[in-house]
Design a protein around this motif. Structure first.
Motif, mmCIF file in Angstrom:
data_model
loop_
_atom_site.group_PDB
_atom_site.id
_atom_site.type_symbol
_atom_site.label_atom_id
_atom_site.label_comp_id
_atom_site.label_asym_id
_atom_site.label_seq_id
_atom_site.Cartn_x
_atom_site.Cartn_y
_atom_site.Cartn_z
ATOM 1 N N GLY A 56 0.600 -1.151 -0.078
ATOM 2 C CA GLY A 56 0.024 0.112 0.073
ATOM 3 C C GLY A 56 0.914 1.274 0.157
ATOM 4 N N GLY A 57 0.475 2.382 -0.504
ATOM 5 C CA GLY A 57 0.809 3.621 -0.692
ATOM 6 C C GLY A 57 1.003 3.975 0.707
ATOM 7 N N ILE A 58 0.156 4.036 1.520
ATOM 8 C CA ILE A 58 0.233 4.546 2.903
ATOM 9 C C ILE A 58 1.128 4.026 3.698
ATOM 10 C CG2 ILE A 58 -1.270 4.944 5.235
ATOM 11 C CD1 ILE A 58 -2.363 6.575 2.661
ATOM 12 N N LEU A 59 1.484 2.603 3.761
ATOM 13 C CA LEU A 59 2.523 1.990 4.410
ATOM 14 C C LEU A 59 3.942 2.512 3.961
ATOM 15 C CD1 LEU A 59 3.431 -0.156 6.281
ATOM 16 C CD2 LEU A 59 3.262 -1.883 4.303
ATOM 17 N N ASN A 60 4.158 2.617 2.744
ATOM 18 C CA ASN A 60 5.465 2.823 2.343
ATOM 19 C C ASN A 60 5.702 4.250 2.577
ATOM 20 O OD1 ASN A 60 6.721 0.517 0.455
ATOM 21 N ND2 ASN A 60 4.528 0.292 0.296
ATOM 22 N N ALA A 61 4.867 5.250 2.398
ATOM 23 C CA ALA A 61 5.128 6.689 2.632
ATOM 24 C C ALA A 61 5.369 6.764 4.164
ATOM 25 C CB ALA A 61 3.659 7.254 2.400
ATOM 26 N N TYR A 89 11.975 2.807 -3.779
ATOM 27 C CA TYR A 89 10.870 1.939 -4.052
ATOM 28 C C TYR A 89 9.619 2.921 -4.493
ATOM 29 C CZ TYR A 89 7.762 -2.059 -4.205
ATOM 30 O OH TYR A 89 7.044 -2.948 -4.588
ATOM 31 N N ILE A 90 9.598 3.801 -3.729
ATOM 32 C CA ILE A 90 8.543 4.761 -3.936
ATOM 33 C C ILE A 90 8.414 5.348 -5.609
ATOM 34 C CG2 ILE A 90 7.093 6.842 -3.685
ATOM 35 C CD1 ILE A 90 7.630 6.074 -0.642
ATOM 36 N N LEU A 91 9.802 5.863 -5.707
ATOM 37 C CA LEU A 91 10.041 6.712 -7.185
ATOM 38 C C LEU A 91 9.900 5.603 -8.284
ATOM 39 C CD1 LEU A 91 13.072 9.034 -6.042
ATOM 40 C CD2 LEU A 91 10.570 9.471 -5.997
ATOM 41 N N GLU A 92 10.246 4.417 -7.873
ATOM 42 C CA GLU A 92 10.344 3.501 -9.028
ATOM 43 C C GLU A 92 9.033 2.720 -9.386
ATOM 44 O OE1 GLU A 92 12.785 -0.871 -10.361
ATOM 45 O OE2 GLU A 92 13.252 0.329 -8.661
ATOM 46 N N HIS A 93 8.200 2.723 -8.033
ATOM 47 C CA HIS A 93 6.954 1.816 -8.222
ATOM 48 C C HIS A 93 5.615 2.603 -8.141
ATOM 49 C CE1 HIS A 93 9.052 -2.058 -8.843
ATOM 50 N NE2 HIS A 93 9.810 -1.630 -8.006
ATOM 51 N N PHE A 94 5.549 3.649 -7.176
ATOM 52 C CA PHE A 94 4.249 4.166 -6.624
ATOM 53 C C PHE A 94 4.249 5.266 -7.793
ATOM 54 C CE2 PHE A 94 4.393 1.511 -3.050
ATOM 55 C CZ PHE A 94 3.308 1.324 -2.673
ATOM 56 N N LEU A 95 5.095 6.108 -8.209
ATOM 57 C CA LEU A 95 4.767 7.377 -8.891
ATOM 58 C C LEU A 95 4.070 6.924 -10.467
ATOM 59 C CD1 LEU A 95 8.016 9.385 -8.600
ATOM 60 C CD2 LEU A 95 5.893 9.678 -7.328
ATOM 61 N N ASP A 96 3.066 7.437 -10.596
ATOM 62 C CA ASP A 96 2.409 7.279 -11.976
ATOM 63 C C ASP A 96 3.144 8.453 -13.008
ATOM 64 O OD1 ASP A 96 0.753 7.402 -14.068
ATOM 65 O OD2 ASP A 96 -0.891 7.561 -13.090
ATOM 66 N N LEU A 106 -0.011 -1.574 -4.923
ATOM 67 C CA LEU A 106 0.769 -2.469 -5.798
ATOM 68 C C LEU A 106 0.309 -3.917 -5.321
ATOM 69 C CD1 LEU A 106 4.044 -0.479 -5.695
ATOM 70 C CD2 LEU A 106 2.209 -0.092 -7.291
ATOM 71 N N ASP A 107 0.978 -4.724 -6.320
ATOM 72 C CA ASP A 107 0.904 -6.373 -6.009
ATOM 73 C C ASP A 107 2.333 -6.363 -5.374
ATOM 74 O OD1 ASP A 107 3.027 -6.808 -8.121
ATOM 75 O OD2 ASP A 107 1.425 -7.562 -9.303
ATOM 76 N N TYR A 108 2.769 -7.615 -5.128
ATOM 77 C CA TYR A 108 3.859 -7.716 -4.171
ATOM 78 C C TYR A 108 5.093 -7.704 -4.995
ATOM 79 C CZ TYR A 108 4.430 -12.841 -6.035
ATOM 80 O OH TYR A 108 4.346 -13.615 -6.646
ATOM 81 N N LYS A 109 4.846 -7.735 -6.147
ATOM 82 C CA LYS A 109 6.260 -7.523 -7.147
ATOM 83 C C LYS A 109 6.162 -5.935 -7.699
ATOM 84 C CE LYS A 109 6.003 -12.201 -9.003
ATOM 85 N NZ LYS A 109 6.093 -13.114 -10.215
#
Length: 421
Positions: A56-61, A89-96, A106-109
């Motif tokens: 989740g975005g909340i957890l990672n932030a 990880y956020i920059l690579e996976h969460f940013l649209d 996101l999924d676990y991958k």
């Protein structure tokens, strides 16, 4: 300040320092997902890691914020390493990369599975990213270059811009809850299944004013080239303070109303959230203090004290704070949730620190005693989600997960370390 209180503050500082360094942060350092990157998405209440849980975005932030703030305050290199891991990880996976903002889930991958733009989440992303910059400005480290810091600062500006352009209601003022990935209208704007489906909420506004205050604090220390952004954030921060004082605060009860229609008509019935009341009391105060305007402080500080006083309705004889109540139905969530207790300690300590209220200090100390006796998990690390009024441990909810993050409790520890230093 009397010698007795100085001794108490010294003791609580030692205790919370031990808690964050020996209980909270080691748990999350060992929660790293070495196979797929970042951090795992979930650990059950029984202590079982679900390696294929969504992220989740909340957890990672919140992981990013917690380790960034911990590095800033405590200076241990391993905290910067963990913060940088979360940031990367956020920059690579969460940013649209197409529409801007960040994905919800996101999924676990690391592939997006829920691409909606929940502004509560964008606020936390801004909170974490701005704290990362703040930490490195106060404790420069050769492993993080100026170009890396500027990249994160640019992400902060982009997140702020997304919130202002797509969430701000230019007709009635305030911020809406959510949009589609493409910033279009979305039918279900709820933050979670536990929330009512209204376009505006106290909770989202609370977690927009929080990062805006932090971002403003960061920008004040940056070169003059960011002055236009600084002025925009200042305008937005002033507006949010007014929204809390004039729209969200219930003038009759001094509690904060929770859900609203677009025109600020209160919705979802007569609800009181004592945890959010006490949390808001100090975050609203912090925003005014960061702004540094004496007229704004003169308006805010009486309200801060009234909201904290209203929250006392949720205090229990054992020193803990009840979560919330629905006065229409009579339902009371009497579980002692971890985040509510953490915010109770900070909120009442804030009242003591700034207004000399000795009773507030006792409330903070008694709640901290409840936490020590009931919520800190000395076996797995971290804290339990909650205990019920009979002190049974809640193991049905996550020990770590989408909503169970190192934020409320680590922030409580860091706030007290800084305030008692």
């Amino acid at each position: 300040m009397c010698e007795k209180n100085i001794n108490r503050e010294s003791l609580i500082r030692q205790e919370v320092l031990s808690c964050i360094e020996q209980n909270i942060l080691p748990f999350w350092i060992h929660f790293q997902d070495e196979e797929n990157g970042g951090f795992y998405g979930r650990m059950s209440g029984d202590g079982i890691i679900d390696k294929e849980a969504s992220k989740g975005g909340i957890l990672n932030a919140r992981i990013l914020w917690s380790f960034s703030a911990s590095y800033r305050v405590l200076g241990k290199p391993e905290y910067l390493v963990a913060a940088t891991r979360a940031k990367d990880y956020i920059l690579e996976h969460f940013l649209d990369p197409v529409y801007g903002g960040t994905y919800w889930e996101l999924d676990y991958k690391g592939n997006p599975i829920d691409t909606k733009k929940q502004f509560y989440a964008l606020g936390f992303m801004l909170y974490g990213m701005s704290e990362y910059v703040r930490a490195l400005r106060q404790r420069p480290d050769a492993s993080v270059s100026e170009s890396d810091i500027q990249k994160v600062l640019g992400v902060c500006i982009s997140l702020f811009t997304c919130i202002e352009e797509h969430s701000l209601d230019e007709v009635y003022n305030g911020y809406i809850e959510a949009c589609t990935r493409e910033w279009g209208e979305i039918a279900d704007m709820r933050l979670s299944e536990l929330d009512a489906n209204y376009p505006k909420s106290q909770n989202t506004h609370l977690h927009i004013i929080e990062p805006y205050a932090n971002f403003y604090r960061v920008l004040k220390e940056e070169p003059s080239s960011v002055l236009p952004v600084l002025l925009k954030v200042e305008t937005s921060l002033r507006n949010l303070i007014d929204i809390f004082c004039d729209k969200i605060l219930n003038p009759d009860t001094h509690h904060l109303d929770l859900f609203f229609e677009m025109d600020w008509t209160r919705g979802a019935g007569w609800l009181e959230s004592y945890g959010h009341d006490i949390e808001c009391s100090w975050l609203l105060h912090e925003a005014a203090l960061v702004l540094g305007d004496k007229e704004v402080l003169a308006k805010v500080e009486p309200i801060v004290q009234l909201v904290a006083k209203a929250s006392e309705k949720g205090l229990n004889p054992d020193g803990s704070m009840t979560h919330e109540a629905n006065l229409d139905t009579g339902y009371v969530d009497a579980d002692r949730h971890w985040w509510v207790q953490a915010e109770t300690v900070v909120g009442f300590y804030n009242i003591y620190q700034h207004f000399g209220d000795e009773d507030a200090l006792q409330k903070a100390l008694r709640c901290w005693q409840y936490i020590k006796d009931n919520l800190i998990d000395h076996e797995l690390g971290e804290w339990y989600w909650s205990r019920d009024p009979e002190r049974n441990i809640n193991r049905k909810d996550d020990h770590a997960g989408f909503w169970k993050c190192p934020y409320h409790n680590s922030r409580m520890c860091l706030e007290l370390i800084e305030r008692t230093n």
